[in-house]
Design a protein around this motif. Structure first.
Motif, mmCIF file in Angstrom:
data_model
loop_
_atom_site.group_PDB
_atom_site.id
_atom_site.type_symbol
_atom_site.label_atom_id
_atom_site.label_comp_id
_atom_site.label_asym_id
_atom_site.label_seq_id
_atom_site.Cartn_x
_atom_site.Cartn_y
_atom_site.Cartn_z
ATOM 1 N N LEU A 76 0.844 -1.183 0.000
ATOM 2 C CA LEU A 76 0.000 0.000 0.000
ATOM 3 C C LEU A 76 0.886 1.242 0.000
ATOM 4 O O LEU A 76 2.001 1.224 0.519
ATOM 5 N N ALA A 77 0.372 2.320 -0.584
ATOM 6 C CA ALA A 77 1.112 3.580 -0.577
ATOM 7 C C ALA A 77 0.144 4.745 -0.682
ATOM 8 O O ALA A 77 -0.932 4.632 -1.280
ATOM 9 N N VAL A 78 0.529 5.873 -0.079
ATOM 10 C CA VAL A 78 -0.203 7.126 -0.207
ATOM 11 C C VAL A 78 0.696 8.113 -0.939
ATOM 12 O O VAL A 78 1.871 8.276 -0.585
ATOM 13 N N PHE A 79 0.131 8.750 -1.979
ATOM 14 C CA PHE A 79 0.887 9.683 -2.804
ATOM 15 C C PHE A 79 0.237 11.055 -2.787
ATOM 16 O O PHE A 79 -0.978 11.178 -2.642
ATOM 17 N N SER A 80 1.066 12.081 -2.982
ATOM 18 C CA SER A 80 0.584 13.441 -3.143
ATOM 19 C C SER A 80 0.591 13.788 -4.623
ATOM 20 O O SER A 80 1.490 13.379 -5.368
ATOM 21 N N ALA A 81 -0.423 14.540 -5.084
ATOM 22 C CA ALA A 81 -0.509 14.925 -6.484
ATOM 23 C C ALA A 81 0.754 15.657 -6.917
ATOM 24 O O ALA A 81 1.252 16.538 -6.215
ATOM 25 N N GLY A 82 1.266 15.271 -8.065
ATOM 26 C CA GLY A 82 2.464 15.904 -8.593
ATOM 27 C C GLY A 82 3.758 15.335 -8.071
ATOM 28 O O GLY A 82 4.838 15.776 -8.465
ATOM 29 N N GLU A 83 3.695 14.351 -7.190
ATOM 30 C CA GLU A 83 4.891 13.741 -6.621
ATOM 31 C C GLU A 83 4.942 12.254 -6.978
ATOM 32 O O GLU A 83 3.915 11.571 -6.980
ATOM 33 N N SER A 84 6.126 11.764 -7.286
ATOM 34 C CA SER A 84 6.284 10.344 -7.606
ATOM 35 C C SER A 84 6.714 9.529 -6.389
ATOM 36 O O SER A 84 6.478 8.325 -6.336
ATOM 37 N N LYS A 85 7.307 10.203 -5.407
ATOM 38 C CA LYS A 85 7.743 9.495 -4.209
ATOM 39 C C LYS A 85 6.574 9.369 -3.235
ATOM 40 O O LYS A 85 5.897 10.348 -2.933
ATOM 41 N N PRO A 86 6.309 8.176 -2.705
ATOM 42 C CA PRO A 86 5.182 8.003 -1.778
ATOM 43 C C PRO A 86 5.416 8.732 -0.464
ATOM 44 O O PRO A 86 6.533 8.832 0.026
ATOM 45 N N LEU A 87 4.333 9.217 0.124
ATOM 46 C CA LEU A 87 4.408 9.853 1.431
ATOM 47 C C LEU A 87 4.471 8.817 2.543
ATOM 48 O O LEU A 87 5.064 9.051 3.596
ATOM 49 N N GLU A 148 0.937 6.962 9.787
ATOM 50 C CA GLU A 148 1.771 7.450 10.879
ATOM 51 C C GLU A 148 3.126 7.832 10.289
ATOM 52 O O GLU A 148 3.968 6.974 10.039
ATOM 53 N N GLY A 149 3.292 9.110 10.021
ATOM 54 C CA GLY A 149 4.527 9.554 9.386
ATOM 55 C C GLY A 149 4.646 8.974 7.989
ATOM 56 O O GLY A 149 3.745 9.128 7.163
ATOM 57 N N ASP A 150 5.763 8.284 7.727
ATOM 58 C CA ASP A 150 5.970 7.720 6.394
ATOM 59 C C ASP A 150 5.572 6.239 6.310
ATOM 60 O O ASP A 150 5.964 5.543 5.382
ATOM 61 N N LEU A 152 2.274 3.205 6.912
ATOM 62 C CA LEU A 152 0.855 2.914 7.050
ATOM 63 C C LEU A 152 0.728 1.724 7.986
ATOM 64 O O LEU A 152 1.431 0.726 7.835
ATOM 65 N N ARG A 153 -0.156 1.844 8.965
ATOM 66 C CA ARG A 153 -0.267 0.800 9.985
ATOM 67 C C ARG A 153 -1.671 0.205 10.005
ATOM 68 O O ARG A 153 -2.666 0.937 10.048
ATOM 69 N N PRO A 154 -1.787 -1.122 9.993
ATOM 70 C CA PRO A 154 -3.114 -1.747 10.085
ATOM 71 C C PRO A 154 -3.658 -1.649 11.507
ATOM 72 O O PRO A 154 -2.952 -1.926 12.475
ATOM 73 N N VAL A 155 -4.935 -1.261 11.622
ATOM 74 C CA VAL A 155 -5.570 -1.185 12.940
ATOM 75 C C VAL A 155 -6.798 -2.097 13.035
ATOM 76 O O VAL A 155 -7.319 -2.329 14.126
ATOM 77 N N LEU A 156 -7.255 -2.589 11.898
ATOM 78 C CA LEU A 156 -8.338 -3.576 11.857
ATOM 79 C C LEU A 156 -7.953 -4.603 10.807
ATOM 80 O O LEU A 156 -7.697 -4.245 9.654
ATOM 81 N N ASP A 157 -7.917 -5.885 11.199
ATOM 82 C CA ASP A 157 -7.378 -6.915 10.312
ATOM 83 C C ASP A 157 -8.448 -7.923 9.895
ATOM 84 O O ASP A 157 -8.879 -8.740 10.687
ATOM 85 N N LYS A 158 -8.889 -7.823 8.635
ATOM 86 C CA LYS A 158 -9.716 -8.837 7.970
ATOM 87 C C LYS A 158 -11.041 -9.128 8.677
ATOM 88 O O LYS A 158 -11.393 -10.272 8.948
ATOM 89 N N LEU A 159 -11.776 -8.071 8.971
ATOM 90 C CA LEU A 159 -13.137 -8.244 9.460
ATOM 91 C C LEU A 159 -13.998 -8.821 8.336
ATOM 92 O O LEU A 159 -13.998 -8.304 7.215
ATOM 93 N N ILE A 160 -14.747 -9.889 8.613
ATOM 94 C CA ILE A 160 -15.643 -10.478 7.620
ATOM 95 C C ILE A 160 -16.888 -9.602 7.527
ATOM 96 O O ILE A 160 -17.691 -9.544 8.455
ATOM 97 N N THR A 161 -17.046 -8.898 6.419
ATOM 98 C CA THR A 161 -18.214 -8.036 6.240
ATOM 99 C C THR A 161 -19.329 -8.760 5.482
ATOM 100 O O THR A 161 -20.482 -8.309 5.516
ATOM 101 N N TYR A 162 -18.990 -9.836 4.806
ATOM 102 C CA TYR A 162 -20.012 -10.633 4.104
ATOM 103 C C TYR A 162 -19.542 -12.085 4.075
ATOM 104 O O TYR A 162 -18.372 -12.360 3.786
ATOM 105 N N GLU A 163 -20.458 -12.983 4.399
ATOM 106 C CA GLU A 163 -20.120 -14.409 4.402
ATOM 107 C C GLU A 163 -21.337 -15.212 3.942
ATOM 108 O O GLU A 163 -22.435 -15.047 4.472
ATOM 109 N N TYR A 164 -21.126 -16.043 2.943
ATOM 110 C CA TYR A 164 -22.206 -16.880 2.410
ATOM 111 C C TYR A 164 -21.684 -18.309 2.308
ATOM 112 O O TYR A 164 -20.570 -18.548 1.843
ATOM 113 N N GLY A 165 -22.481 -19.250 2.784
ATOM 114 C CA GLY A 165 -22.030 -20.638 2.739
ATOM 115 C C GLY A 165 -23.127 -21.600 3.125
ATOM 116 O O GLY A 165 -24.297 -21.232 3.269
ATOM 117 N N GLY A 166 -22.737 -22.870 3.301
ATOM 118 C CA GLY A 166 -23.687 -23.910 3.657
ATOM 119 C C GLY A 166 -23.487 -25.149 2.817
ATOM 120 O O GLY A 166 -22.432 -25.340 2.191
#
Length: 244
Positions: A76-87, A148-150, A152-166
């Protein structure tokens, strides 16, 4: 769309990310080979910023008609418009696994995940789908990340928002279920981060008989609210709420 992919080291990926100016226009990250997912999305909460997500085949025992079965990384990366280096950047090896339940899609979610007055998270959604008709499986997972600075930190990991089975016979008899979860920001907080309120709606379907004698019925249970609290490093998920 699934794209077939080859191996690519994190160092090689970082080199591509940091030297390719097309990211400023929210172009998809470069995908080495043909198996994986590459997406880019502007971040409306922060005009001029864009988020990129890249997940490509890392290793595995075999390849099927749908793609390699094995592990996929995540960058994952966050970029600023006009910049090639990720923030800010994030890398995780073996973030996802694709086997009988296929890794099918990757999307960026920029909904209003305001965790503190000054901190807003963004989401990454992954979709998995099984190939069995009589034992169907479909899952959608949501993870949240903060900057957080340069990094990116995960704070919620793989919550199942949809599940179908049986399990059913493919025509009538059997039992199927569906869990749908939505996420809201709570008014209380834990360790400085807003609590998350998850509303789960469960629908069950039962079929009996054969042919013209088939009878099926479905019931939808009363929504259940669950509060997710931040423990200082991550939001704790109850049993059955976390995907693989």
């Amino acid at each position: 769309m699934t794209l077939k992919s080859g191996l690519m080291s994190c160092a090689a990926l970082c080199a591509v990310v940091m030297t390719t100016p097309v990211f400023a226009a929210c172009e998809k990250p470069f995908l080495a080979g043909d198996f994986g997912y590459s997406v880019c999305k502007d971040w409306p909460a922060y005009p001029g910023l864009a988020i990129t997500a890249l997940s490509q085949f890392e290793s595995g025992p075999s390849a099927s008609d749908y793609g390699p079965e094995g592990k996929y990384d995540l960058d994952l990366a966050v970029f600023s418009a006009g910049e090639s280096k990720p923030l800010a950047m994030y890398h995780k090896a073996s973030a996802f696994e694709s086997d009988a339940i296929e890794f099918e899609d990757l999307q960026i979610d920029t909904a209003r995940y305001q965790l503190t007055p000054d901190l807003r998270a963004f989401g990454v959604r992954a979709t998995f789908n099984g190939s069995s008709r009589v034992n169907p499986v479909n899952e959608k997972l949501l993870s949240l990340y903060v900057r957080e600075g340069d990094t990116l930190r995960p704070v919620l990991d793989k919550l199942i928002t949809y599940e179908y089975g049986g399990e059913w016979d493919g025509t009538c008899a059997g039992e199927l279920y569906q869990h749908t979860r939505t996420l809201e920001i709570g008014k209380t907080s834990s360790h400085g981060y807003a609590d998350l309120i998850v509303k789960t709606v469960t629908t069950s379907e039962v079929g009996k008989g054969e042919g013209d004698a088939c009878e099926s019925s479905s019931t939808t249970a009363k929504p259940v609210l669950t509060t997710l609290r931040y423990d200082g490093s991550t939001y704790v998920l109850p049993q059955g709420f976390k995907g693989y």
